[in-house]
Write a protein that holds these residues in place. Structure first.
Motif, mmCIF file in Angstrom:
data_model
loop_
_atom_site.group_PDB
_atom_site.id
_atom_site.type_symbol
_atom_site.label_atom_id
_atom_site.label_comp_id
_atom_site.label_asym_id
_atom_site.label_seq_id
_atom_site.Cartn_x
_atom_site.Cartn_y
_atom_site.Cartn_z
ATOM 1 N N MET A 66 -15.267 4.756 19.709
ATOM 2 C CA MET A 66 -14.784 6.113 19.403
ATOM 3 C C MET A 66 -13.517 6.022 18.546
ATOM 4 O O MET A 66 -12.490 6.622 18.850
ATOM 5 N N ALA A 67 -13.632 5.234 17.471
ATOM 6 C CA ALA A 67 -12.468 4.967 16.624
ATOM 7 C C ALA A 67 -12.810 5.128 15.151
ATOM 8 O O ALA A 67 -13.958 5.012 14.738
ATOM 9 N N LEU A 68 -11.773 5.420 14.393
ATOM 10 C CA LEU A 68 -11.840 5.413 12.934
ATOM 11 C C LEU A 68 -10.800 4.410 12.467
ATOM 12 O O LEU A 68 -9.677 4.383 12.971
ATOM 13 N N ASN A 69 -11.181 3.583 11.511
ATOM 14 C CA ASN A 69 -10.261 2.597 10.965
ATOM 15 C C ASN A 69 -10.022 2.926 9.496
ATOM 16 O O ASN A 69 -10.964 3.006 8.717
ATOM 17 N N PHE A 70 -8.770 3.146 9.140
ATOM 18 C CA PHE A 70 -8.402 3.484 7.769
ATOM 19 C C PHE A 70 -7.701 2.296 7.116
ATOM 20 O O PHE A 70 -6.715 1.787 7.664
ATOM 21 N N VAL A 71 -8.214 1.881 5.977
ATOM 22 C CA VAL A 71 -7.574 0.843 5.175
ATOM 23 C C VAL A 71 -6.954 1.553 3.979
ATOM 24 O O VAL A 71 -7.656 2.188 3.192
ATOM 25 N N CYS A 72 -5.645 1.447 3.879
ATOM 26 C CA CYS A 72 -4.875 2.167 2.857
ATOM 27 C C CYS A 72 -4.296 1.158 1.872
ATOM 28 O O CYS A 72 -3.397 0.391 2.222
ATOM 29 N N ARG A 73 -4.812 1.168 0.670
ATOM 30 C CA ARG A 73 -4.400 0.206 -0.358
ATOM 31 C C ARG A 73 -3.155 0.701 -1.100
ATOM 32 O O ARG A 73 -2.963 1.900 -1.272
ATOM 33 N N ARG A 74 -2.353 -0.252 -1.532
ATOM 34 C CA ARG A 74 -1.125 0.041 -2.289
ATOM 35 C C ARG A 74 -0.277 1.077 -1.538
ATOM 36 O O ARG A 74 0.124 2.085 -2.083
ATOM 37 N N ALA A 75 0.021 0.742 -0.277
ATOM 38 C CA ALA A 75 0.721 1.694 0.582
ATOM 39 C C ALA A 75 2.149 1.287 0.935
ATOM 40 O O ALA A 75 2.864 2.058 1.554
ATOM 41 N N LEU A 76 2.550 0.085 0.555
ATOM 42 C CA LEU A 76 3.850 -0.409 1.003
ATOM 43 C C LEU A 76 4.780 -0.765 -0.158
ATOM 44 O O LEU A 76 5.619 -1.655 -0.028
ATOM 45 N N ASN A 77 4.616 -0.069 -1.267
ATOM 46 C CA ASN A 77 5.513 -0.272 -2.407
ATOM 47 C C ASN A 77 5.599 -1.743 -2.800
ATOM 48 O O ASN A 77 6.668 -2.266 -3.073
ATOM 49 N N GLY A 78 4.462 -2.415 -2.777
ATOM 50 C CA GLY A 78 4.402 -3.816 -3.164
ATOM 51 C C GLY A 78 4.349 -4.786 -2.007
ATOM 52 O O GLY A 78 3.967 -5.933 -2.164
ATOM 53 N N GLY A 79 4.731 -4.382 -0.824
ATOM 54 C CA GLY A 79 4.735 -5.271 0.336
ATOM 55 C C GLY A 79 6.137 -5.559 0.820
ATOM 56 O O GLY A 79 7.130 -5.246 0.151
#
Length: 107
Positions: A66-79
């Motif tokens: 009962m889960a959704l997994n979101f992968v968010c690319r380019r989300a940390l200002n470069g890492g």
């Protein structure tokens, strides 16, 4: 229909690797999982994090948990090592996602 914050009806787990954030959103019941499927779309997640997520948001459905997994690319200002953001950790995105308002009931 009632508007509620995800924090009142969900649990999350989040983390990061490089410039990508992963957020797992867990529903406490099948009924709420179906509502999450309808209300918590990749487009809405990206809009919720407007100005923070520069890349795509991919949603993976995990019905047996009962889960959704979101992968968010380019989300940390470069890492972590290249960003000048004060708080650059992906785990903070989980709590921030729980601020999202969704409609429950009806439909």
């Amino acid at each position: 229909m009632a508007l509620v914050q995800l924090r009142d009806i969900s649990q999350v787990r989040a983390g990061d690797k490089g410039n990508t954030v992963n957020i797992a959103l867990f529903a406490p019941s099948d009924e709420l999982y179906r509502i999450f499927l309808r209300e918590v779309t990749p487009e809405k997640v990206k809009a919720h994090f407007r100005g923070w997520i520069e890349g795509e948001v991919i949603r993976y459905e995990v019905p047996n948990l009962m889960a959704l997994n979101f992968v968010c690319r380019r989300a940390l200002n470069g890492g972590g090592s290249s960003s000048i953001r004060m708080d650059n950790l992906g785990k903070c995105f989980g709590t921030n996602l729980q601020r999202m308002m969704i409609e429950v009931g009806g439909k």
